[in-house]
Design an enzyme around this catalytic site. Structure first.
Site, short mmCIF file in Angstrom:
data_model
loop_
_atom_site.label_atom_id
_atom_site.label_comp_id
_atom_site.label_asym_id
_atom_site.label_seq_id
_atom_site.Cartn_x
_atom_site.Cartn_y
_atom_site.Cartn_z
N CYS A 1 4.57 -5.00 7.42
CA CYS A 1 5.51 -4.02 7.99
C CYS A 1 5.19 -3.60 9.41
O CYS A 1 6.03 -3.75 10.30
CB CYS A 1 5.56 -2.80 7.08
SG CYS A 1 5.94 -3.24 5.38
N LEU B 1 7.47 2.87 1.09
CA LEU B 1 6.44 2.57 0.09
C LEU B 1 5.27 1.86 0.75
O LEU B 1 5.47 0.92 1.52
CB LEU B 1 7.00 1.63 -0.99
CG LEU B 1 8.38 1.96 -1.54
CD1 LEU B 1 8.87 0.82 -2.42
CD2 LEU B 1 8.29 3.25 -2.33
N PHE C 1 -3.85 9.09 7.89
CA PHE C 1 -3.69 7.93 8.77
C PHE C 1 -4.53 8.05 10.04
O PHE C 1 -4.06 7.80 11.15
CB PHE C 1 -2.20 7.72 9.13
CG PHE C 1 -1.60 6.62 8.30
CD1 PHE C 1 -1.40 6.81 6.95
CD2 PHE C 1 -1.28 5.40 8.84
CE1 PHE C 1 -0.89 5.82 6.14
CE2 PHE C 1 -0.77 4.38 8.06
CZ PHE C 1 -0.57 4.60 6.70
N GLU D 1 2.15 -0.61 0.21
CA GLU D 1 1.61 -1.54 -0.77
C GLU D 1 0.32 -0.93 -1.31
O GLU D 1 -0.43 -0.32 -0.57
CB GLU D 1 1.33 -2.89 -0.13
CG GLU D 1 2.60 -3.65 0.14
CD GLU D 1 2.36 -5.02 0.76
OE1 GLU D 1 1.28 -5.58 0.56
OE2 GLU D 1 3.27 -5.47 1.46
C1 UGA Z 1 3.67 0.77 5.63
C2 UGA Z 1 4.06 2.25 5.61
O1 UGA Z 1 2.90 3.08 5.43
C3 UGA Z 1 5.08 2.53 4.51
O2 UGA Z 1 5.50 3.89 4.58
C4 UGA Z 1 6.29 1.61 4.71
O3 UGA Z 1 7.27 1.79 3.71
C5 UGA Z 1 5.81 0.16 4.66
O4 UGA Z 1 4.86 -0.03 5.73
C6 UGA Z 1 7.03 -0.74 4.83
O5 UGA Z 1 7.62 -0.71 5.92
O6 UGA Z 1 7.44 -1.37 3.86
P1 UGA Z 1 1.99 -0.78 4.23
O7 UGA Z 1 2.29 -1.83 5.25
O8 UGA Z 1 2.06 -1.14 2.79
O9 UGA Z 1 2.98 0.47 4.41
O10 UGA Z 1 0.52 -0.28 4.52
P2 UGA Z 1 -0.18 1.01 5.16
O11 UGA Z 1 -0.92 1.72 4.10
O12 UGA Z 1 0.74 1.78 6.00
O13 UGA Z 1 -1.27 0.28 6.10
C7 UGA Z 1 -0.88 -0.51 7.23
C8 UGA Z 1 -2.11 -0.96 8.00
O14 UGA Z 1 -2.75 0.16 8.60
C9 UGA Z 1 -3.17 -1.62 7.12
O15 UGA Z 1 -3.74 -2.71 7.82
C10 UGA Z 1 -4.19 -0.52 6.90
O16 UGA Z 1 -5.49 -0.97 6.63
C11 UGA Z 1 -4.13 0.20 8.24
N1 UGA Z 1 -4.58 1.62 8.15
C12 UGA Z 1 -3.85 2.53 7.45
C13 UGA Z 1 -5.74 2.00 8.82
O17 UGA Z 1 -6.42 1.17 9.49
N2 UGA Z 1 -6.12 3.30 8.78
C14 UGA Z 1 -5.41 4.23 8.09
O18 UGA Z 1 -5.81 5.43 8.10
C15 UGA Z 1 -4.26 3.84 7.40
#
Ligand code: UGA
Length: 425
Positions: free
Chosen positions: A257, A150, A246, A152
């Site tokens: 995470c 999931l 991503f 957030e």
């Molecule tokens: C992440 C995973 O995407 C989930 O699948 C997983 O379940 C979760 O960790 C967990 O282990 O509980 P989350 O930490 O909520 O989810 O956030 P993401 O949307 O993955 O973003 C993580 C980081 O990457 C953020 O700082 C976000 O801004 C950055 N990000 C994400 C980017 O800089 N570019 C992108 O294209 C996507």
């Protein structure tokens, strides 16, 4: 319909409870924090997550008590499944700390019925299944892993529409019992060993984090060479072996995470005397990305941050959440403050505890007021609707860094002396 108990009511626990209920199961949520269970009972969510308050109001239960901090209520409920959703903080050597998970296993030892299954949702390292079984001391009670994927900000949507449901178990029979809970979900479902399921979770998060580090380095390279980042990313993402999600560059990846799970995977590897150099590099690259943002801001402030006012839009680690854990914004602000700047930060929902020199603004305009430099660090859509001419009239300086590439370049470019994005034009 099954009876599902959820232990630990954080992001994962609350979402699991609401999701399981939507799938038609009877649920109870247990947390040691009474104020948390009381506010949840009033449909008041302790965390911000899109659609959650509404989902809490529509919980469908024949039991009167859905949220409790009384073990007795949990006993009375007689659950078929106990979903363990407590935190696994990072210990000093980077490994995930199992203290809360093992505490729960010990508690469950005396209360779970013999037919029940203990389901590990918390992200725990290889070998944890055996440790939980040992703490549980109930050989007849099955322990399985059912990692969550999931995000957030879109947790409920992700729960109901997963790419994959994976259950790691010692026998196909118990795996099928757990997979049956998700029978109303149309997605790929697989059963594996417990350790394989746990590694799928770490591998997924570490791989995605590595991919983002790659993209952030690519953004820096485009900026220097003049190559067009959007074109490069479009080209990259069009290859079906790579895919287009991503790939958004930013000020670094954060949250509860990716940073924790990458370090935990390194710790697991090192326990087996192995290195995982790609993950080391991904973490190092992430630190470099945040440092680069601080350098760019310093440059925009005229070469020194001493006495300068920096307006920061976005404190959460990404949009649509109030979570600031391991947020690049916080790390970047700490560096700005340490170098003598005053920071005026604004976020639509996230709040930061006061640090010397930090002022939490109540609006985006207030954060920009009197600023020498304005920086956008979180991709809240609210920022795209703000009129740049209003912002430029409030600021002292005329420099903006959009570290998320979200506002409309052209309007902002004409309004400000300097408008920079990470990755260039
Ligand atoms: C992440 C995973 O995407 C989930 O699948 C997983 O379940 C979760 O960790 C967990 O282990 O509980 P989350 O930490 O909520 O989810 O956030 P993401 O949307 O993955 O973003 C993580 C980081 O990457 C953020 O700082 C976000 O801004 C950055 N990000 C994400 C980017 O800089 N570019 C992108 O294209 C996507």
């Amino acid at each position: 319909m099954a009876k599902v108990a959820v232990i630990g009511l954080g992001y994962v626990g609350i979402t699991t409870l609401v999701g399981m209920n939507k799938l038609g199961h009877e649920v109870i949520g247990y947390d040691i924090d009474q104020s948390r269970t009381e506010s949840l009972s009033r449909n008041d969510s302790p965390i911000y997550e899109e659609g959650l308050e509404l989902a809490l109001q529509s919980l469908n239960s024949v039991e009167k008590i859905v949220f409790t901090s009384q073990l007795g209520e949990l006993v009375k409920f007689k659950a078929d499944f106990f979903f363990v959703c407590v935190p696994t903080p990072q210990s000093s050597d980077g490994a995930a700390d199992l203290v809360f998970v093992l505490q729960v296993a010990k508690q469950l030892s005396s209360i779970c019925p013999g037919y029940s299954v203990v389901v590990l949702k918390s992200t725990v390292p290889i070998g944890s299944g055996a440790k939980v079984k040992q703490a549980l001391q109930r050989p007849e009670v099955q322990v399985v892993s059912n990692p969550e994927f999931l995000r957030e900000g879109s947790a409920l949507r992700d729960f109901m529409n997963p790419d994959l449901v994976v259950v790691g178990a010692d026998s196909k029979q118990v795996a099928d019992r757990v997979l049956q809970l998700y029978s109303n979900i149309d997605s790929r479902k697989i059963s594996t060993s417990i350790d394989s399921a746990l590694l799928i979770k770490y591998a997924t998060n570490s791989y995605l984090a590595t991919r983002l580090s790659f993209v952030n380095s690519l953004a820096a390279l485009c900026e220097q060479t003049g190559a067009n980042l959007e074109d490069v990313l479009q080209g990259l993402g069009s290859d079906s072996r790579i895919g287009s999600s991503f790939l958004k560059p930013g000020p670094g990846w954060g949250g509860s995470c990716f940073p924790k799970d990458t370090r935990a995977l390194l710790a697991v590897a090192s326990e087996f005397s192995l290195e995982f150099p790609i993950i080391d590099a991904a973490l190092e690259s992430n630190t470099q990305t945040m440092n680069r943002v601080v350098e760019i801001i310093t440059g925009l402030a005229g070469g020194s941050l001493e006495g300068k006012v920096i307006g920061v839009w976005g404190l959460a680690f990404k949009a649509n959440t109030d979570d600031t854990r391991e947020s690049p914004s916080i790390k970047i602000m700490e560096a700005l403050l340490a170098n003598g700047a005053t920071v005026r930060g604004y976020d639509p929902v996230a709040v930061v505890t006061a640090a010397q020199g930090f002022h939490q603004a109540l609006t985006a305009e207030e954060a920009a007021k009197g600023a020498d430099v304005l920086v956008i660090l979180t991709e809240w859509s609210e920022f795209t609707e703000i009129d740049p001419s209003v912002i430029s009239s409030l600021m002292v300086g005329s420099a903006v860094l959009d570290a998320r590439r979200i506002v409309k370049n052209e309007l902002w470019k004409t309004e400000f002396g300097v408008f920079r994005t990470l990755g260039g034009e």
